[in-house]
Design a protein around this motif. Structure first.
Motif, PDB file in Angstrom:
ATOM      1  N   ARG A  53       0.644  -1.333   0.108  1.00 21.85           N
ATOM      2  CA  ARG A  53      -0.092   0.084  -0.087  1.00 21.85           C
ATOM      3  C   ARG A  53       0.637   1.302  -0.169  1.00 21.85           C
ATOM      4  O   ARG A  53       0.585   2.213  -0.723  1.00 21.85           O
ATOM      5  CB  ARG A  53      -0.916  -0.095   1.167  1.00 21.85           C
ATOM      6  N   SER A  54       1.926   1.336   0.878  1.00 20.31           N
ATOM      7  CA  SER A  54       2.751   2.453   0.980  1.00 20.31           C
ATOM      8  C   SER A  54       3.550   2.478  -0.475  1.00 20.31           C
ATOM      9  O   SER A  54       3.442   3.749  -1.038  1.00 20.31           O
ATOM     10  CB  SER A  54       3.956   2.266   2.041  1.00 20.31           C
ATOM     11  N   LEU A  55       4.067   1.545  -1.014  1.00 15.24           N
ATOM     12  CA  LEU A  55       4.540   1.660  -2.386  1.00 15.24           C
ATOM     13  C   LEU A  55       3.648   2.109  -3.366  1.00 15.24           C
ATOM     14  O   LEU A  55       3.875   2.994  -4.376  1.00 15.24           O
ATOM     15  CB  LEU A  55       5.200   0.170  -2.632  1.00 15.24           C
ATOM     16  N   ALA A  56       2.477   1.412  -3.619  1.00 15.18           N
ATOM     17  CA  ALA A  56       1.620   2.063  -4.694  1.00 15.18           C
ATOM     18  C   ALA A  56       1.076   3.413  -4.515  1.00 15.18           C
ATOM     19  O   ALA A  56       0.992   4.015  -5.569  1.00 15.18           O
ATOM     20  CB  ALA A  56       0.261   1.042  -4.584  1.00 15.18           C
ATOM     21  N   ASN A  57       0.816   3.781  -3.135  1.00 17.84           N
ATOM     22  CA  ASN A  57       0.782   5.345  -2.849  1.00 17.84           C
ATOM     23  C   ASN A  57       1.916   6.314  -3.361  1.00 17.84           C
ATOM     24  O   ASN A  57       1.491   7.081  -4.215  1.00 17.84           O
ATOM     25  CB  ASN A  57       0.408   5.400  -1.469  1.00 17.84           C
ATOM     26  N   MET A  58       3.073   5.706  -3.071  1.00 14.73           N
ATOM     27  CA  MET A  58       4.320   6.632  -3.703  1.00 14.73           C
ATOM     28  C   MET A  58       4.253   6.717  -5.342  1.00 14.73           C
ATOM     29  O   MET A  58       4.532   7.681  -5.541  1.00 14.73           O
ATOM     30  CB  MET A  58       5.550   6.049  -2.842  1.00 14.73           C
ATOM     31  N   LEU A  59       4.111   5.545  -5.680  1.00 16.04           N
ATOM     32  CA  LEU A  59       4.276   5.406  -7.347  1.00 16.04           C
ATOM     33  C   LEU A  59       2.848   6.207  -7.741  1.00 16.04           C
ATOM     34  O   LEU A  59       3.474   7.031  -8.765  1.00 16.04           O
ATOM     35  CB  LEU A  59       3.985   4.133  -7.665  1.00 16.04           C
ATOM     36  N   THR A  60       1.804   6.310  -7.356  1.00 20.65           N
ATOM     37  CA  THR A  60       0.745   7.160  -7.726  1.00 20.65           C
ATOM     38  C   THR A  60       1.110   8.622  -7.671  1.00 20.65           C
ATOM     39  O   THR A  60       0.873   9.590  -8.508  1.00 20.65           O
ATOM     40  CB  THR A  60      -0.618   6.806  -7.075  1.00 20.65           C
ATOM     41  N   LEU A  61       1.567   8.953  -6.368  1.00 20.61           N
ATOM     42  CA  LEU A  61       1.931  10.347  -6.111  1.00 20.61           C
ATOM     43  C   LEU A  61       3.026  10.744  -7.298  1.00 20.61           C
ATOM     44  O   LEU A  61       3.060  11.843  -7.587  1.00 20.61           O
ATOM     45  CB  LEU A  61       2.385  10.540  -4.828  1.00 20.61           C
ATOM     46  N   ALA A  62       4.091   9.949  -7.611  1.00 21.93           N
ATOM     47  CA  ALA A  62       5.148  10.367  -8.509  1.00 21.93           C
ATOM     48  C   ALA A  62       4.519  10.371  -9.803  1.00 21.93           C
ATOM     49  O   ALA A  62       4.759  11.266 -10.618  1.00 21.93           O
ATOM     50  CB  ALA A  62       6.330   9.078  -8.478  1.00 21.93           C
ATOM     51  N   TRP A  84      15.415  13.123  -3.145  1.00 19.45           N
ATOM     52  CA  TRP A  84      14.819  12.128  -3.755  1.00 19.45           C
ATOM     53  C   TRP A  84      13.325  12.152  -4.381  1.00 19.45           C
ATOM     54  O   TRP A  84      13.091  11.701  -5.351  1.00 19.45           O
ATOM     55  CB  TRP A  84      14.987  10.778  -2.793  1.00 19.45           C
ATOM     56  N   ARG A  85      12.708  13.077  -3.833  1.00 15.84           N
ATOM     57  CA  ARG A  85      11.095  13.601  -4.394  1.00 15.84           C
ATOM     58  C   ARG A  85      11.844  14.062  -6.017  1.00 15.84           C
ATOM     59  O   ARG A  85      11.021  13.479  -6.757  1.00 15.84           O
ATOM     60  CB  ARG A  85      10.824  14.855  -3.659  1.00 15.84           C
ATOM     61  N   ASP A  86      12.700  14.900  -6.069  1.00 18.45           N
ATOM     62  CA  ASP A  86      13.001  15.173  -7.221  1.00 18.45           C
ATOM     63  C   ASP A  86      13.459  14.044  -8.365  1.00 18.45           C
ATOM     64  O   ASP A  86      13.113  14.225  -9.472  1.00 18.45           O
ATOM     65  CB  ASP A  86      14.254  16.485  -7.439  1.00 18.45           C
ATOM     66  N   VAL A  87      14.260  13.355  -7.694  1.00 22.61           N
ATOM     67  CA  VAL A  87      14.853  12.326  -8.539  1.00 22.61           C
ATOM     68  C   VAL A  87      13.536  11.290  -8.942  1.00 22.61           C
ATOM     69  O   VAL A  87      13.514  10.966 -10.048  1.00 22.61           O
ATOM     70  CB  VAL A  87      15.844  11.237  -8.016  1.00 22.61           C
ATOM     71  N   LEU A  88      12.698  10.937  -8.289  1.00 25.08           N
ATOM     72  CA  LEU A  88      11.522  10.073  -8.261  1.00 25.08           C
ATOM     73  C   LEU A  88      10.779  10.536  -9.320  1.00 25.08           C
ATOM     74  O   LEU A  88      10.039   9.961 -10.168  1.00 25.08           O
ATOM     75  CB  LEU A  88      11.031   9.495  -6.986  1.00 25.08           C
ATOM     76  N   LEU A  89      10.430  11.875  -9.066  1.00 26.72           N
ATOM     77  CA  LEU A  89       9.618  12.734 -10.034  1.00 26.72           C
ATOM     78  C   LEU A  89      10.303  12.489 -11.569  1.00 26.72           C
ATOM     79  O   LEU A  89       9.604  12.463 -12.654  1.00 26.72           O
ATOM     80  CB  LEU A  89       9.305  14.249  -9.577  1.00 26.72           C
ATOM     81  N   SER A  90      11.616  13.136 -11.596  1.00 25.31           N
ATOM     82  CA  SER A  90      12.111  13.414 -12.789  1.00 25.31           C
ATOM     83  C   SER A  90      12.032  12.070 -13.689  1.00 25.31           C
ATOM     84  O   SER A  90      12.101  12.149 -14.694  1.00 25.31           O
ATOM     85  CB  SER A  90      13.565  13.848 -12.576  1.00 25.31           C
ATOM     86  N   ASN A  91      12.464  10.885 -12.981  1.00 23.61           N
ATOM     87  CA  ASN A  91      12.621   9.463 -13.669  1.00 23.61           C
ATOM     88  C   ASN A  91      11.465   8.680 -13.685  1.00 23.61           C
ATOM     89  O   ASN A  91      11.473   7.409 -13.497  1.00 23.61           O
ATOM     90  CB  ASN A  91      13.832   9.122 -13.348  1.00 23.61           C
ATOM     91  N   GLU A 125       1.414  10.861 -10.607  1.00 23.69           N
ATOM     92  CA  GLU A 125       0.630  12.426 -10.779  1.00 23.69           C
ATOM     93  C   GLU A 125       1.299  13.666 -10.656  1.00 23.69           C
ATOM     94  O   GLU A 125       0.932  14.550 -10.740  1.00 23.69           O
ATOM     95  CB  GLU A 125      -0.297  12.236  -9.632  1.00 23.69           C
ATOM     96  N   GLY A 126       2.631  13.544 -10.536  1.00 28.02           N
ATOM     97  CA  GLY A 126       3.539  14.753 -10.109  1.00 28.02           C
ATOM     98  C   GLY A 126       3.228  15.374  -8.919  1.00 28.02           C
ATOM     99  O   GLY A 126       3.373  16.461  -8.830  1.00 28.02           O
ATOM    100  N   ASN A 127       2.694  14.732  -7.812  1.00 31.33           N
ATOM    101  CA  ASN A 127       2.083  15.309  -6.590  1.00 31.33           C
ATOM    102  C   ASN A 127       3.610  15.122  -5.668  1.00 31.33           C
ATOM    103  O   ASN A 127       3.627  14.420  -4.699  1.00 31.33           O
ATOM    104  CB  ASN A 127       1.157  14.395  -6.108  1.00 31.33           C
ATOM    105  N   GLY A 128       4.433  16.292  -5.870  1.00 31.24           N
ATOM    106  CA  GLY A 128       5.893  16.374  -5.016  1.00 31.24           C
ATOM    107  C   GLY A 128       5.600  16.439  -3.779  1.00 31.24           C
ATOM    108  O   GLY A 128       6.282  16.162  -2.856  1.00 31.24           O
ATOM    109  N   GLU A 129       4.330  17.612  -3.594  1.00 34.62           N
ATOM    110  CA  GLU A 129       4.522  17.652  -2.226  1.00 34.62           C
ATOM    111  C   GLU A 129       4.207  16.532  -1.136  1.00 34.62           C
ATOM    112  O   GLU A 129       4.730  16.368  -0.016  1.00 34.62           O
ATOM    113  CB  GLU A 129       3.173  18.846  -2.066  1.00 34.62           C
ATOM    114  N   LYS A 130       2.822  15.718  -1.569  1.00 32.96           N
ATOM    115  CA  LYS A 130       2.767  14.572  -0.733  1.00 32.96           C
ATOM    116  C   LYS A 130       3.622  13.472  -0.787  1.00 32.96           C
ATOM    117  O   LYS A 130       4.000  12.909  -0.024  1.00 32.96           O
ATOM    118  CB  LYS A 130       1.353  13.991  -1.284  1.00 32.96           C
ATOM    119  N   LEU A 131       4.336  13.515  -1.961  1.00 29.57           N
ATOM    120  CA  LEU A 131       5.542  12.250  -2.054  1.00 29.57           C
ATOM    121  C   LEU A 131       6.576  12.735  -1.245  1.00 29.57           C
ATOM    122  O   LEU A 131       7.051  11.854  -0.499  1.00 29.57           O
ATOM    123  CB  LEU A 131       5.972  12.307  -3.491  1.00 29.57           C
TER     124      LEU A 131
END
Lengths: 290, 290
Positions: free
Chosen positions: A252-261, B232-239, A263-269
């Motif tokens: 669940r944590s992984l899927a949430n982080m991937l979805t945020l990435a 790491w937020r930036d790296v994950l978003l960027s890639n 969506e480009g949701n840098g703040e929540k990520l």
């Protein structure tokens, strides 16, 4: 001080225990047995054990302390092999990474003498196995979890506690169920994730080229992926229910982080990363929870 | 041998580069700029830089080599800040963990002078950041990936290659796209997994107690989870596109292994673990694929 250690399993964990006990002057004689005769012979040549026993039962004969250092899946069969010589005055321990299955096997097989058994899990290891890597310092400074049950004799529990402390370990007690849930999270799942990552990379057409680019972070993250396949197959199978529960929370944590990435949701990520980063930055091995 | 290094970003990566260049006698003078004036001042006090520049542009003024050691998300803004002083004779490099976005920013902003830019990714780092951790040995013995594009000047590429080799690095070249796919697998995904694991554990009611039981395996596996959240937020978003592709393959391996464990299929589970274990046992950092 013990007179004679009966060591069943003369590999990394068992061999290191024998070396540490001898160095600390806690045992006079070590009688060892391993499934593979060449391991037992090597252990004697290295001075890890003093006498080779031809069977697990004969390793127990005359011992006042017995250590089972066998794969967790072999615990029940080992108890069966030695049950006729287990006595009320003997301290019997294991070093298994799971405790519920070991306790179940002890209850079922040792019956009236289950009180001699003190289930133990020293939080120590290496990604290599075998007696050649045995090391008298393996347990020093590490945590040891004892998971007594209601029938465990207090006197044996106290002996076990004193012994591990004399080897330089920090000892704590908890219920077998509590142990298995916690270690699913901090040990079994990390091993599974490391195995899965390396498996996923090497299965790609460019897998070898990709792997050759791994740096220090990859090295540390995947160190445990080199662990012994049979041993870890058994641990993962034995503790599968807790493992699956922990894996669900991780997924669940992984899927949430991937979805945020995505969506480009840098703040929540960043929030999720920051919680992990701050938690890990303040973590110290062996440090009690506050 | 360079006359003057313009260092933009005096943190761990930039500071370590300056120290290594000075120690190797590869540069006479380092002019440094950091977004935070206290960092720049600290870098000068530590001898990491010789002169504090009040802006990125002024750090570039008079330099024959420029290093951008800023978060990848700040690369485009940094190129914009310095573009008017970038010349054809200047070697400009970065140290970013992603390369496609950096190359895109260079093409867009530097235009006619994009040939001076040699995108670089040294595979080195620590889980701590800041100039206080700068270390002249950080890059020694590590791999450096250069990802030149068609407009990169050969002369600058050769200078870059020679420079990193003089710092004791193993240099290889690849396309930016190939770089980003490989590093999604061996670096960005492992970081994400480590963040997700620690996040999942600490979010449980018993999270702190569970974490206190982590041993050496947990320690190494989660070391990278302590990494800097913004970076790491930036790296994950960027890639993110390559990251999601790699994550899908990982999630498939993980789901397969969990299903095998739940089904009690020890044979198939052991096969998957054995592939990972044997792969990782034979892996050596910096060793070319065979």
């Amino acid at each position: 001080m013990f007179e004679q250690l009966g060591l069943i399993g003369c590999g990394l964990m068992g061999g290191s225990f024998a070396l540490a006990m001898k160095r600390a002057g806690l045992v006079k004689r070590v009688v060892g047995y391993s499934k593979s005769p060449s391991t037992t012979e090597r252990a004697r040549q290295m001075g890890v054990i003093d006498v080779e026993a031809p069977s697990a039962l004969l390793a127990v004969s005359g011992a006042d302390i017995v250590l089972l250092a066998v794969p967790v899946a072999a615990t029940e069969a080992t108890f069966k092999a030695i049950r006729h010589l287990v006595t009320a005055n003997m301290l019997v321990m294991d070093v298994g990474s799971t405790k519920r299955d070991v306790v179940d096997a002890a209850r079922k097989v040792l019956r009236d003498h289950v009180g001699s058994f003190v289930p133990a899990h020293p939080i120590a290891g290496k990604e290599v196995s075998g007696v050649d890597h045995a090391d008298a310092d393996l347990y020093h400074g590490k945590q040891v979890i004892l998971t007594p049950i209601e029938k465990t004799q207090t006197v044996q529990l106290q002996k076990a506690q004193a012994l591990w402390e004399a080897l330089g370990c920090h000892v704590q007690q908890m219920a077998p169920e509590q142990h298995d849930a916690a270690f699913a999270a901090v040990s079994h799942l990390p091993h599974l994730l490391a195995f899965a990552l390396v498996h996923a990379i090497v299965s790609q057409p460019q897998g070898k080229e990709i792997l050759s680019l791994g740096g220090p972070g990859f090295k540390d993250f995947t160190r445990i992926a080199a662990s012994d396949p049979k041993m870890w197959r058994d641990v993962l199978l034995s503790n599968r229910h807790e493992l699956v529960e922990q894996a669900k929370m991780f997924q669940r944590s992984l899927a949430n982080m991937l979805t945020l990435a995505e969506e480009g949701n840098g703040e929540k990520l960043e929030e999720m990363i920051a919680l992990a980063s701050s938690t890990r930055s303040h973590w110290r091995m062996g440090q009690k929870a506050k």
